[in-house]
Design an enzyme around this catalytic site. Structure first.
Site, PDB file in Angstrom:
ATOM      1  N   LYS A   1      33.705  38.648  41.531  1.00 43.95           N
ATOM      2  CA  LYS A   1      34.849  38.873  42.875  1.00 43.95           C
ATOM      3  C   LYS A   1      35.259  37.302  43.434  1.00 43.95           C
ATOM      4  CE  LYS A   1      36.936  42.642  44.357  1.00 43.95           C
ATOM      5  NZ  LYS A   1      37.181  43.697  43.929  1.00 43.95           N
TER       6      LYS A   1
ATOM      7  N   GLN B   1      30.976  45.605  41.458  1.00 45.23           N
ATOM      8  CA  GLN B   1      31.788  45.295  40.639  1.00 45.23           C
ATOM      9  C   GLN B   1      31.271  45.547  39.103  1.00 45.23           C
ATOM     10  OE1 GLN B   1      35.244  44.625  41.260  1.00 45.23           O
ATOM     11  NE2 GLN B   1      35.589  45.572  39.555  1.00 45.23           N
TER      12      GLN B   1
ATOM     13  N   ASP C   1      43.304  42.449  44.491  1.00 44.09           N
ATOM     14  CA  ASP C   1      42.546  43.077  45.421  1.00 44.09           C
ATOM     15  C   ASP C   1      43.296  43.212  46.772  1.00 44.09           C
ATOM     16  OD1 ASP C   1      39.524  44.437  45.472  1.00 44.09           O
ATOM     17  OD2 ASP C   1      39.835  43.536  47.392  1.00 44.09           O
TER      18      ASP C   1
HETATM   19  N1  GLU Z   1      39.942  44.804  42.675  1.00 42.67           N
HETATM   20  C1  GLU Z   1      39.762  45.985  41.842  1.00 42.67           C
HETATM   21  C2  GLU Z   1      38.438  46.600  41.974  1.00 42.67           C
HETATM   22  O1  GLU Z   1      37.951  46.806  43.096  1.00 42.67           O
HETATM   23  C3  GLU Z   1      40.330  45.620  40.294  1.00 42.67           C
HETATM   24  C4  GLU Z   1      39.546  44.548  39.737  1.00 42.67           C
HETATM   25  C5  GLU Z   1      40.185  43.987  38.370  1.00 42.67           C
HETATM   26  O2  GLU Z   1      41.150  44.927  38.014  1.00 42.67           O
HETATM   27  O3  GLU Z   1      39.646  43.282  37.731  1.00 42.67           O
HETATM   28  O4  GLU Z   1      37.939  47.365  41.211  1.00 42.67           O
END
Ligand code: GLU
Length: 446
Positions: A129, A114, A169
């Site tokens: 996360k 991320q 997610d």
């Molecule tokens: N879970 C999503 C990703 O893998 C979105 C995360 C978010 O919007 O903060 O990017």
């Protein structure tokens, strides 16, 4: 062994014995390390700053017990975590996943990815996360609500609009975000954008639900445009039946592609001539209702038990289910049947040996940290809308998303071009690293 492998092995060894069993995390770190450590080692300022080390050790890992009552009055105990990996370029940002497979290993890998993904968006978003080993399957609406409230009771003190902004997610969609936002508002005693993916009636952004899947298609369109091509008529295989998979399917279908598959763990829904919009919407409804997709009523569509999408000879393959879903043997099938592009809607959906197969072929591979970055990018837009207390129209958000994905593509292509070919994975790793490295260096040793 080449220099990249020597440096990578030494780096992974130095991460320490506590990471040794964290296979997903190590896998994600290795991918980045192979591409950036030669850059880091050649620059004394970067190597002295230990940039990659500082990203590979999360700022902190919050771990907590979630205790909640089922409808029958039974007490249930789950584990919850938030891995706050780095806030060097913005507030911690990343989704929450509810799945029995969730562990510190999985969340460390996702938080690490991320950071790089968020850096590529160009927006001020750090990396994090979180989630729980809670399994929502078979749970009632009221049980889901109580679980979300109990989870947020523990997480609330650690998040906030300028601190850490979770989103959805796997198994965390608008419904769960609604319950968690309500709980956060109560516990925090304030109203603010501490979560993204909210409903439109209480501060959500237009297009957030669609953004991840749509942006995957926008990224592929940018890849194809490089060579003056487009999606029309292309056979696109997609795995998964969730938010990312079905929105990628809808956008690809709209762009004139033939979406030949969607899937779940029991098999693949296959339509040789491409799925209609109605069929994709049917899949969404079945998924939302917790029902399977094994009996499509549409002509030309069938459910192939135990089959995977990659055996149906697609020109474009979009793994949109989960990590390590596409294995070596499946990658060989794709190469043998002449697949041109594999673009990741899920995070790290390819096993290492599947990646090796693709890298040794002509298949162009787009990593999730670039190709699915549109979801978190629209979360970034939701945060700014919340801050300035206004909302953008769907058209404005969509236009912004198309622009952001073109910019991400350009950044990645610039860093990844070698001998007239674009290595998208390398380009994404290096472009993300450069932005993070600059910020880490500028802010001193902390
Ligand atoms: N879970 C999503 C990703 O893998 C979105 C995360 C978010 O919007 O903060 O990017």
């Amino acid at each position: 062994m080449d220099r990249r492998d020597v440096l990578t092995n030494a780096f992974v060894d130095e991460l320490g014995s506590h990471t040794r069993s964290q296979n997903n995390f190590i896998q994600a770190v290795r991918h980045v390390a192979r591409d950036v450590l030669t850059i880091e080692k050649n620059d004394p300022a970067l190597s002295n700053a230990k940039v990659l080390h500082r990203l590979a050790e999360p700022d902190r890992i919050l771990s907590f017990r979630v205790t909640w009552e089922s409808d029958t009055g039974g007490v249930n105990i789950n584990r919850g975590w938030r891995v706050q990996t780095s806030n060097v370029i913005g507030p911690y940002k990343g989704g929450l996943r509810f799945h029995p497979t969730v562990s510190v290993d999985i969340l460390k890998f996702l938080g690490f990815e991320q950071c790089f993904k968020n850096a590529l968006t160009g927006l001020p978003l750090g990396g994090a996360k979180g989630g729980s080993d809670f399994d929502p399957r078979g749970r009632t609406e009221r049980e889901i609500m109580r679980f979300c409230q109990a989870f947020m009771r523990e997480l609330a003190p650690h998040i906030g609009p300028d601190r850490d902004v979770p989103a959805g997610d796997i198994n965390v969609g608008p419904r769960e975000i609604g319950y968690m936002f309500g709980a956060w508002r109560k516990f925090a005693g304030q109203y603010d954008g501490a979560l993204t993916g909210k409903g439109l009636s209480y501060g959500g952004s237009q297009m957030r639900v669609e953004a991840t899947g749509y942006s995957l298609v926008y990224f592929i369109q940018a890849m194809l445009e490089q060579n003056g091509r487009d999606l029309a008529g292309k056979r696109v295989a997609i795995s998964g039946k969730g938010n990312v998979a079905t929105h990628a399917a809808l956008k690809a279908q709209e762009a004139g592609a033939k979406v030949i598959t969607l899937s779940d763990t029991s098999g693949t829904l296959y339509a040789a001539d491409g799925m209609s919009r109605d069929l994709i919407c049917w899949v969404q409804q079945r998924k939302d209702a917790g029902e399977d997709i094994s009996a499509p009523k549409e002509k030309g569509a069938s459910f192939e038990s135990n089959a995977v999408p990659w055996s149906f000879e697609p020109e474009i393959a979009l793994p949109c289910a989960t990590q390590n879903e596409l294995t070596q043997i499946m990658a060989k099938d794709l190469v043998d049947s002449g697949t041109e592009i594999v673009a990741e809607g899920a995070n790290m959906p390819l096993t290492d040996d599947a990646l090796e197969v693709l890298n040794a072929s002509d298949v162009v591979h787009a990593p999730g940290k670039a190709a699915n970055a549109g979801g978190v990018a629209v979360s970034g837009l939701e945060m700014s809308q919340n801050s300035y207390r206004r909302s953008m129209s769907a058209q404005e958000v969509d236009n912004a998303l198309v622009g952001l994905m073109k910019e991400i593509h350009a950044r990645v292509a610039e860093e990844g071009t070698q001998d007239g070919r674009i290595d998208y994975a390398r380009g994404a790793n290096i472009a993300g690293y450069r932005r993070l490295a600059q910020a880490i260096q500028a802010q001193g040793v902390l």
